[in-house]
Design a protein around this motif. Structure first.
Motif, PDB file in Angstrom:
ATOM      1  N   GLN A  96      34.370  46.360   9.895  1.00  0.00           N
ATOM      2  CA  GLN A  96      35.175  47.825  10.000  1.00  0.00           C
ATOM      3  C   GLN A  96      34.436  49.297  10.154  1.00  0.00           C
ATOM      4  O   GLN A  96      34.648  50.291  10.209  1.00  0.00           O
ATOM      5  N   ASP A  97      33.166  48.752   9.359  1.00  0.00           N
ATOM      6  CA  ASP A  97      32.115  49.999   9.718  1.00  0.00           C
ATOM      7  C   ASP A  97      31.777  50.389  10.508  1.00  0.00           C
ATOM      8  O   ASP A  97      30.883  51.048  10.939  1.00  0.00           O
ATOM      9  N   PHE A  98      32.179  49.423  12.039  1.00  0.00           N
ATOM     10  CA  PHE A  98      31.056  49.873  13.247  1.00  0.00           C
ATOM     11  C   PHE A  98      31.586  51.623  13.900  1.00  0.00           C
ATOM     12  O   PHE A  98      30.353  52.191  13.836  1.00  0.00           O
ATOM     13  N   TYR A  99      32.568  51.946  13.321  1.00  0.00           N
ATOM     14  CA  TYR A  99      33.057  53.425  13.513  1.00  0.00           C
ATOM     15  C   TYR A  99      32.420  54.236  12.783  1.00  0.00           C
ATOM     16  O   TYR A  99      31.694  54.895  13.357  1.00  0.00           O
ATOM     17  N   GLN A 100      32.043  53.869  11.599  1.00  0.00           N
ATOM     18  CA  GLN A 100      31.135  54.319  10.467  1.00  0.00           C
ATOM     19  C   GLN A 100      30.125  54.911  11.080  1.00  0.00           C
ATOM     20  O   GLN A 100      29.494  55.839  10.899  1.00  0.00           O
ATOM     21  N   ALA A 101      29.738  53.380  11.388  1.00  0.00           N
ATOM     22  CA  ALA A 101      27.660  53.693  12.315  1.00  0.00           C
ATOM     23  C   ALA A 101      27.854  54.257  13.515  1.00  0.00           C
ATOM     24  O   ALA A 101      27.496  55.235  13.463  1.00  0.00           O
ATOM     25  N   VAL A 102      28.516  54.440  14.398  1.00  0.00           N
ATOM     26  CA  VAL A 102      29.287  55.270  15.650  1.00  0.00           C
ATOM     27  C   VAL A 102      28.867  56.533  15.314  1.00  0.00           C
ATOM     28  O   VAL A 102      28.096  57.689  15.888  1.00  0.00           O
ATOM     29  N   ASP A 103      30.017  56.912  14.402  1.00  0.00           N
ATOM     30  CA  ASP A 103      29.951  58.355  13.821  1.00  0.00           C
ATOM     31  C   ASP A 103      29.004  58.855  13.399  1.00  0.00           C
ATOM     32  O   ASP A 103      28.602  59.704  13.722  1.00  0.00           O
ATOM     33  N   ALA A 104      27.852  57.601  12.678  1.00  0.00           N
ATOM     34  CA  ALA A 104      26.603  58.328  12.195  1.00  0.00           C
ATOM     35  C   ALA A 104      25.970  58.880  12.247  1.00  0.00           C
ATOM     36  O   ALA A 104      24.736  60.250  13.044  1.00  0.00           O
ATOM     37  N   LEU A 105      25.751  58.227  13.606  1.00  0.00           N
ATOM     38  CA  LEU A 105      24.197  58.123  14.527  1.00  0.00           C
ATOM     39  C   LEU A 105      24.851  59.389  16.105  1.00  0.00           C
ATOM     40  O   LEU A 105      23.856  60.567  16.029  1.00  0.00           O
ATOM     41  N   LEU A 106      26.188  59.363  16.213  1.00  0.00           N
ATOM     42  CA  LEU A 106      27.036  60.922  16.800  1.00  0.00           C
ATOM     43  C   LEU A 106      26.860  62.138  16.297  1.00  0.00           C
ATOM     44  O   LEU A 106      26.560  62.918  16.786  1.00  0.00           O
ATOM     45  N   SER A 107      26.461  61.704  14.847  1.00  0.00           N
ATOM     46  CA  SER A 107      26.234  63.424  14.792  1.00  0.00           C
ATOM     47  C   SER A 107      25.143  63.432  14.125  1.00  0.00           C
ATOM     48  O   SER A 107      25.062  64.564  13.675  1.00  0.00           O
ATOM     49  N   GLY A 108      24.907  62.522  13.940  1.00  0.00           N
ATOM     50  CA  GLY A 108      23.060  62.665  12.841  1.00  0.00           C
ATOM     51  C   GLY A 108      21.868  62.913  14.297  1.00  0.00           C
ATOM     52  O   GLY A 108      21.176  64.040  14.184  1.00  0.00           O
ATOM     53  N   LEU A 109      21.752  62.184  14.911  1.00  0.00           N
ATOM     54  CA  LEU A 109      20.956  62.258  15.659  1.00  0.00           C
ATOM     55  C   LEU A 109      20.785  63.800  16.462  1.00  0.00           C
ATOM     56  O   LEU A 109      19.603  64.403  16.373  1.00  0.00           O
ATOM     57  N   PRO A 110      21.959  63.973  17.046  1.00  0.00           N
ATOM     58  CA  PRO A 110      22.210  65.251  17.467  1.00  0.00           C
ATOM     59  C   PRO A 110      21.546  66.554  16.826  1.00  0.00           C
ATOM     60  O   PRO A 110      20.867  67.837  17.373  1.00  0.00           O
ATOM     61  N   LYS A 111      21.344  66.440  14.966  1.00  0.00           N
ATOM     62  CA  LYS A 111      20.649  67.759  14.463  1.00  0.00           C
ATOM     63  C   LYS A 111      19.246  67.696  13.727  1.00  0.00           C
ATOM     64  O   LYS A 111      19.638  68.472  13.989  1.00  0.00           O
ATOM     65  N   VAL A 112      18.417  66.991  15.347  1.00  0.00           N
ATOM     66  CA  VAL A 112      17.344  66.643  14.220  1.00  0.00           C
ATOM     67  C   VAL A 112      16.808  66.930  16.601  1.00  0.00           C
ATOM     68  O   VAL A 112      15.639  66.105  16.602  1.00  0.00           O
ATOM     69  N   GLY A 113      17.586  66.883  16.889  1.00  0.00           N
ATOM     70  CA  GLY A 113      17.392  66.915  18.471  1.00  0.00           C
ATOM     71  C   GLY A 113      16.724  65.597  19.031  1.00  0.00           C
ATOM     72  O   GLY A 113      16.513  66.304  19.976  1.00  0.00           O
ATOM     73  N   VAL A 114      17.152  65.075  18.889  1.00  0.00           N
ATOM     74  CA  VAL A 114      17.455  63.442  19.392  1.00  0.00           C
ATOM     75  C   VAL A 114      18.624  62.969  20.773  1.00  0.00           C
ATOM     76  O   VAL A 114      19.356  63.133  20.233  1.00  0.00           O
ATOM     77  N   GLU A 115      18.206  63.276  21.357  1.00  0.00           N
ATOM     78  CA  GLU A 115      19.229  63.203  22.403  1.00  0.00           C
ATOM     79  C   GLU A 115      19.426  61.425  23.318  1.00  0.00           C
ATOM     80  O   GLU A 115      20.587  61.178  23.981  1.00  0.00           O
ATOM     81  N   ARG A 116      18.754  60.464  23.278  1.00  0.00           N
ATOM     82  CA  ARG A 116      18.965  59.708  23.652  1.00  0.00           C
ATOM     83  C   ARG A 116      18.659  58.276  22.923  1.00  0.00           C
ATOM     84  O   ARG A 116      18.914  58.075  21.619  1.00  0.00           O
ATOM     85  N   LEU A 117      19.838  57.243  23.041  1.00  0.00           N
ATOM     86  CA  LEU A 117      20.860  56.390  21.652  1.00  0.00           C
ATOM     87  C   LEU A 117      20.829  54.656  23.088  1.00  0.00           C
ATOM     88  O   LEU A 117      21.775  55.032  23.569  1.00  0.00           O
TER      89      LEU A 117
END
Length: 203
Positions: A96-117
């Motif tokens: 059930q945490d797959f959504y949470q993982a995706v949300d964390a990635l989509l929120s966390g990566l842009p904060k430090v300028g990582v554009e590729r997932l």
């Protein structure tokens, strides 16, 4: 082998202990890229030239951003039991945490300028689950340079050394098959052909 047209890149890898994770790590190191394995326990990873380990929680955006800062891309093998969590419990036991993982990635990566997932999950088996469908809808509209890979991590019984020398092995050998999947994934990262798309890799 890295050619003159391919830059040396830095990749953060969630799920490095899985069989596919080790195949991906071997492929990246062979191409002379750098790999940062994101794990719960630093002692669980043997570092070597081009490979180091950091701790992190895949399900927390702040932890994600701290863990992947300075990387050129993030590879997340979500199906791996070794994906780091705050509790240390296997991510595969928390579907059930797959959504949470995706949300964390989509929120966390842009904060430090990582554009590729590159996000890898067994979408063929779980794609109809409401929380997975919601996560796929979330990522579908995100401007990040993402690619979804429908694949299994294939357990954790194969180590990095198992993929180091495949000479003489047949096409039906699991190590050869996983290394080919890993090569396809790294090809996509080096020369993107499927941005904002889903690709399928199966043994």
């Amino acid at each position: 082998m890295l050619n003159a047209e391919t830059p040396r890149l830095k990749f953060a890898l969630y799920g490095a202990h899985s069989s596919l994770g080790n195949a991906v790590t071997c492929e990246l190191l062979t191409r002379q890229h750098e790999v940062v394995a994101l794990v719960d326990d630093l002692n669980s990873m043997t570092v070597r030239p081009g490979l180091r380990a950091k701790t992190g929680d895949l399900f927390d955006a702040v932890s994600v951003s701290q863990s992947v800062a300075g990387m050129d891309a993030v590879i997340c093998l979500y199906e791996s039991a070794s994906v780091p969590t705050a509790s240390g419990a296997p991510a595969t036991a928390q579907r059930q945490d797959f959504y949470q993982a995706v949300d964390a990635l989509l929120s966390g990566l842009p904060k430090v300028g990582v554009e590729r997932l590159l996000l890898v999950a067994d979408l063929s088996s779980h794609g109809e689950a409401p929380e997975v469908a919601a996560a796929l809808q979330r990522i579908a509209v995100h401007p990040m340079k993402w690619t979804l890979v429908d694949a299994e991590t294939d357990g954790e019984d194969l180590s990095l050394e198992d993929f180091a020398d495949l000479e003489g092995l047949g096409d039906d050998d699991r190590r050869v098959q996983l290394r080919r999947i890993a090569a396809g994934m790294v090809d996509e990262l080096e020369r993107p052909q499927h941005l904002h798309q889903q690709v399928h890799f199966r043994l």
